[in-house]
Write a protein that holds these residues in place. Structure first.
Motif, PDB file in Angstrom:
ATOM      1  N   ASN A 107       7.423  -4.520  -8.900  1.00 17.37           N
ATOM      2  CA  ASN A 107       6.603  -5.726  -8.803  1.00 17.37           C
ATOM      3  C   ASN A 107       5.262  -5.592  -9.516  1.00 17.37           C
ATOM      4  OD1 ASN A 107       8.437  -7.253  -7.316  1.00 17.37           O
ATOM      5  ND2 ASN A 107       7.763  -6.345  -5.394  1.00 17.37           N
ATOM      6  N   VAL A 108       4.877  -4.367  -9.907  1.00 15.14           N
ATOM      7  CA  VAL A 108       3.602  -4.156 -10.594  1.00 15.14           C
ATOM      8  C   VAL A 108       3.761  -4.554 -12.053  1.00 15.14           C
ATOM      9  CG1 VAL A 108       1.902  -2.437 -11.314  1.00 15.14           C
ATOM     10  CG2 VAL A 108       2.847  -2.340  -9.014  1.00 15.14           C
ATOM     11  N   VAL A 109       2.892  -5.468 -12.537  1.00 15.22           N
ATOM     12  CA  VAL A 109       2.971  -5.924 -13.926  1.00 15.22           C
ATOM     13  C   VAL A 109       1.836  -5.369 -14.778  1.00 15.22           C
ATOM     14  CG1 VAL A 109       4.324  -8.002 -13.473  1.00 15.22           C
ATOM     15  CG2 VAL A 109       1.838  -8.102 -13.329  1.00 15.22           C
ATOM     16  N   ILE A 110       0.714  -5.010 -14.168  1.00 15.72           N
ATOM     17  CA  ILE A 110      -0.390  -4.373 -14.881  1.00 15.72           C
ATOM     18  C   ILE A 110      -0.885  -3.210 -14.031  1.00 15.72           C
ATOM     19  CG2 ILE A 110      -2.744  -4.621 -15.770  1.00 15.72           C
ATOM     20  CD1 ILE A 110      -2.151  -7.576 -16.237  1.00 15.72           C
ATOM     21  N   GLU A 111      -0.964  -2.038 -14.649  1.00 16.33           N
ATOM     22  CA  GLU A 111      -1.473  -0.875 -13.932  1.00 16.33           C
ATOM     23  C   GLU A 111      -2.521  -0.169 -14.795  1.00 16.33           C
ATOM     24  OE1 GLU A 111       0.237   2.476 -10.985  1.00 16.33           O
ATOM     25  OE2 GLU A 111       1.449   2.036 -12.746  1.00 16.33           O
TER      26      GLU A 111
ATOM     27  N   VAL B 246     -12.088   3.382 -13.662  1.00 15.81           N
ATOM     28  CA  VAL B 246     -11.557   2.245 -12.902  1.00 15.81           C
ATOM     29  C   VAL B 246     -10.034   2.354 -12.796  1.00 15.81           C
ATOM     30  CG1 VAL B 246     -11.275  -0.269 -12.908  1.00 15.81           C
ATOM     31  CG2 VAL B 246     -13.454   0.747 -13.583  1.00 15.81           C
ATOM     32  N   SER B 247      -9.517   2.124 -11.588  1.00 21.82           N
ATOM     33  CA  SER B 247      -8.067   2.126 -11.361  1.00 21.82           C
ATOM     34  C   SER B 247      -7.684   0.937 -10.488  1.00 21.82           C
ATOM     35  CB  SER B 247      -7.629   3.411 -10.655  1.00 21.82           C
ATOM     36  OG  SER B 247      -7.900   4.541 -11.428  1.00 21.82           O
ATOM     37  N   PHE B 248      -6.597   0.262 -10.848  1.00 16.57           N
ATOM     38  CA  PHE B 248      -6.055  -0.811 -10.016  1.00 16.57           C
ATOM     39  C   PHE B 248      -4.669  -1.181 -10.536  1.00 16.57           C
ATOM     40  CE2 PHE B 248      -8.571  -2.882 -13.321  1.00 16.57           C
ATOM     41  CZ  PHE B 248      -7.708  -3.851 -13.822  1.00 16.57           C
ATOM     42  N   SER B 249      -3.912  -1.877  -9.696  1.00 10.55           N
ATOM     43  CA  SER B 249      -2.616  -2.403 -10.127  1.00 10.55           C
ATOM     44  C   SER B 249      -2.516  -3.846  -9.666  1.00 10.55           C
ATOM     45  CB  SER B 249      -1.464  -1.557  -9.582  1.00 10.55           C
ATOM     46  OG  SER B 249      -1.493  -1.535  -8.179  1.00 10.55           O
ATOM     47  N   ILE B 250      -1.826  -4.631 -10.471  1.00 14.63           N
ATOM     48  CA  ILE B 250      -1.646  -6.060 -10.179  1.00 14.63           C
ATOM     49  C   ILE B 250      -0.147  -6.320 -10.100  1.00 14.63           C
ATOM     50  CG2 ILE B 250      -2.052  -8.407 -10.989  1.00 14.63           C
ATOM     51  CD1 ILE B 250      -4.475  -7.273 -12.557  1.00 14.63           C
ATOM     52  N   LYS B 251       0.259  -6.939  -9.002  1.00 16.70           N
ATOM     53  CA  LYS B 251       1.672  -7.248  -8.808  1.00 16.70           C
ATOM     54  C   LYS B 251       1.986  -8.644  -9.326  1.00 16.70           C
ATOM     55  CE  LYS B 251       2.236  -4.217  -4.884  1.00 16.70           C
ATOM     56  NZ  LYS B 251       2.596  -4.060  -3.495  1.00 16.70           N
ATOM     57  N   LYS B 252       3.238  -8.874  -9.607  1.00 16.99           N
ATOM     58  CA  LYS B 252       3.708 -10.161 -10.101  1.00 16.99           C
ATOM     59  C   LYS B 252       3.289 -11.269  -9.133  1.00 16.99           C
ATOM     60  CE  LYS B 252       7.805 -12.486 -11.776  1.00 16.99           C
ATOM     61  NZ  LYS B 252       9.185 -12.320 -12.181  1.00 16.99           N
ATOM     62  N   GLY B 253       2.680 -12.322  -9.670  1.00  5.88           N
ATOM     63  CA  GLY B 253       2.276 -13.471  -8.872  1.00  5.88           C
ATOM     64  C   GLY B 253       0.880 -13.376  -8.283  1.00  5.88           C
ATOM     65  N   GLU B 254       0.235 -12.218  -8.360  1.00  6.72           N
ATOM     66  CA  GLU B 254      -1.117 -12.073  -7.815  1.00  6.72           C
ATOM     67  C   GLU B 254      -2.148 -12.715  -8.734  1.00  6.72           C
ATOM     68  OE1 GLU B 254      -1.460  -8.100  -5.107  1.00  6.72           O
ATOM     69  OE2 GLU B 254      -1.620  -7.790  -7.260  1.00  6.72           O
TER      70      GLU B 254
ATOM     71  N   GLY C 267      -7.906   7.674 -19.640  1.00  4.90           N
ATOM     72  CA  GLY C 267      -7.120   6.872 -18.712  1.00  4.90           C
ATOM     73  C   GLY C 267      -6.001   6.140 -19.417  1.00  4.90           C
ATOM     74  N   SER C 268      -5.337   5.260 -18.676  1.00  6.40           N
ATOM     75  CA  SER C 268      -4.201   4.547 -19.248  1.00  6.40           C
ATOM     76  C   SER C 268      -4.135   3.112 -18.735  1.00  6.40           C
ATOM     77  CB  SER C 268      -2.898   5.269 -18.905  1.00  6.40           C
ATOM     78  OG  SER C 268      -2.694   5.254 -17.506  1.00  6.40           O
ATOM     79  N   ILE C 269      -3.521   2.270 -19.559  1.00 10.55           N
ATOM     80  CA  ILE C 269      -3.264   0.872 -19.212  1.00 10.55           C
ATOM     81  C   ILE C 269      -1.795   0.622 -19.500  1.00 10.55           C
ATOM     82  CG2 ILE C 269      -3.778  -1.537 -19.719  1.00 10.55           C
ATOM     83  CD1 ILE C 269      -6.523  -0.534 -20.778  1.00 10.55           C
ATOM     84  N   ASP C 270      -1.066   0.187 -18.490  1.00 11.93           N
ATOM     85  CA  ASP C 270       0.361  -0.091 -18.649  1.00 11.93           C
ATOM     86  C   ASP C 270       0.598  -1.553 -18.310  1.00 11.93           C
ATOM     87  OD1 ASP C 270       3.107  -0.139 -18.808  1.00 11.93           O
ATOM     88  OD2 ASP C 270       3.437   1.399 -17.279  1.00 11.93           O
ATOM     89  N   ILE C 271       0.992  -2.323 -19.319  1.00 14.54           N
ATOM     90  CA  ILE C 271       1.327  -3.731 -19.072  1.00 14.54           C
ATOM     91  C   ILE C 271       2.822  -3.973 -19.249  1.00 14.54           C
ATOM     92  CG2 ILE C 271      -0.974  -4.595 -19.620  1.00 14.54           C
ATOM     93  CD1 ILE C 271       0.175  -5.554 -22.318  1.00 14.54           C
ATOM     94  N   GLY C 272       3.584  -2.891 -19.345  1.00  9.08           N
ATOM     95  CA  GLY C 272       5.041  -2.997 -19.463  1.00  9.08           C
ATOM     96  C   GLY C 272       5.438  -3.817 -20.674  1.00  9.08           C
ATOM     97  N   ASP C 273       6.382  -4.724 -20.485  1.00  7.73           N
ATOM     98  CA  ASP C 273       6.836  -5.606 -21.564  1.00  7.73           C
ATOM     99  C   ASP C 273       6.041  -6.896 -21.609  1.00  7.73           C
ATOM    100  OD1 ASP C 273       8.798  -3.795 -22.270  1.00  7.73           O
ATOM    101  OD2 ASP C 273      10.289  -4.672 -20.923  1.00  7.73           O
ATOM    102  N   ASN C 274       4.987  -6.992 -20.793  1.00  4.64           N
ATOM    103  CA  ASN C 274       4.194  -8.213 -20.719  1.00  4.64           C
ATOM    104  C   ASN C 274       3.207  -8.281 -21.880  1.00  4.64           C
ATOM    105  OD1 ASN C 274       5.210  -8.999 -18.032  1.00  4.64           O
ATOM    106  ND2 ASN C 274       4.139  -7.150 -17.388  1.00  4.64           N
ATOM    107  N   THR C 275       2.742  -9.472 -22.150  1.00  6.01           N
ATOM    108  CA  THR C 275       1.659  -9.662 -23.116  1.00  6.01           C
ATOM    109  C   THR C 275       0.484 -10.260 -22.369  1.00  6.01           C
ATOM    110  OG1 THR C 275       2.438 -11.860 -23.717  1.00  6.01           O
ATOM    111  CG2 THR C 275       3.201 -10.030 -25.073  1.00  6.01           C
ATOM    112  N   VAL C 276      -0.703  -9.915 -22.817  1.00  8.06           N
ATOM    113  CA  VAL C 276      -1.919 -10.414 -22.182  1.00  8.06           C
ATOM    114  C   VAL C 276      -2.737 -11.108 -23.249  1.00  8.06           C
ATOM    115  CG1 VAL C 276      -4.037  -9.763 -20.988  1.00  8.06           C
ATOM    116  CG2 VAL C 276      -1.922  -8.539 -20.501  1.00  8.06           C
ATOM    117  N   SER C 277      -3.073 -12.369 -23.012  1.00  9.49           N
ATOM    118  CA  SER C 277      -3.936 -13.075 -23.959  1.00  9.49           C
ATOM    119  C   SER C 277      -5.293 -13.267 -23.316  1.00  9.49           C
ATOM    120  CB  SER C 277      -3.331 -14.424 -24.353  1.00  9.49           C
ATOM    121  OG  SER C 277      -3.276 -15.272 -23.232  1.00  9.49           O
ATOM    122  N   LEU C 278      -6.297 -13.159 -24.132  1.00 14.74           N
ATOM    123  CA  LEU C 278      -7.667 -13.291 -23.662  1.00 14.74           C
ATOM    124  C   LEU C 278      -8.211 -14.560 -24.305  1.00 14.74           C
ATOM    125  CD1 LEU C 278      -9.707 -11.764 -21.968  1.00 14.74           C
ATOM    126  CD2 LEU C 278     -10.422 -10.576 -24.011  1.00 14.74           C
ATOM    127  N   MET C 279      -8.064 -15.665 -23.587  1.00 18.74           N
ATOM    128  CA  MET C 279      -8.437 -16.949 -24.161  1.00 18.74           C
ATOM    129  C   MET C 279      -9.943 -17.178 -24.140  1.00 18.74           C
ATOM    130  SD  MET C 279      -5.205 -19.133 -22.733  1.00 18.74           S
ATOM    131  CE  MET C 279      -6.094 -20.626 -22.715  1.00 18.74           C
TER     132      MET C 279
END
Length: 113
Positions: free
Chosen positions: A5-9, A46-54, A82-94
């Motif tokens: 369920n984690v999409v960004i770590e 800084v460390s955190f994880s974001i789950k799908k839908g949060e 450190g590391s940033i894992d966004i899996g197969d997701n894309t992140v746009s910074l509008m």
């Protein structure tokens, strides 16, 4: 990412900027001394994880590294450590720095932005 369920770590993210001490152009051109370079740590472990839908918000004082963290997640800045894992997701910074409308809720402001 261990949890499906984690999409960004983000793990122990550290980002540093190199700054040069200000000198006049004349002094810089005619100086035999090397210009002193200082290092500023904008994001400190800084460390955190974001789950799908949060829905997540970064809150802090000016200069605390919020925008730098978002830019690194979007791939604009590379972490120094450190590391940033966004899996197969894309992140746009509008937009960063878009002000909030005080008449709307926080969630409505996010949708508006």
């Amino acid at each position: 990412m261990a949890d499906n369920n984690v999409v960004i770590e983000v793990k122990d993210l550290k980002i540093r900027y190199k700054t040069v001490r200000a000198k006049s152009i004349k002094k810089s051109l005619f100086s035999l001394k090397k210009t002193k370079v200082d290092e500023f740590e904008a994001v400190k472990g800084v460390s955190f994880s974001i789950k799908k839908g949060e829905i997540v918000g970064l809150i802090g004082k000016n200069g605390s590294g919020k925008s730098t963290t978002l830019r690194s997640i979007a791939g604009i800045f590379s972490p120094d450590e450190g590391s940033i894992d966004i899996g197969d997701n894309t992140v746009s910074l509008m937009a960063i720095g878009v002000g909030f409308n005080k008449e709307l809720s926080g969630k409505d402001n996010i949708y508006l932005a």
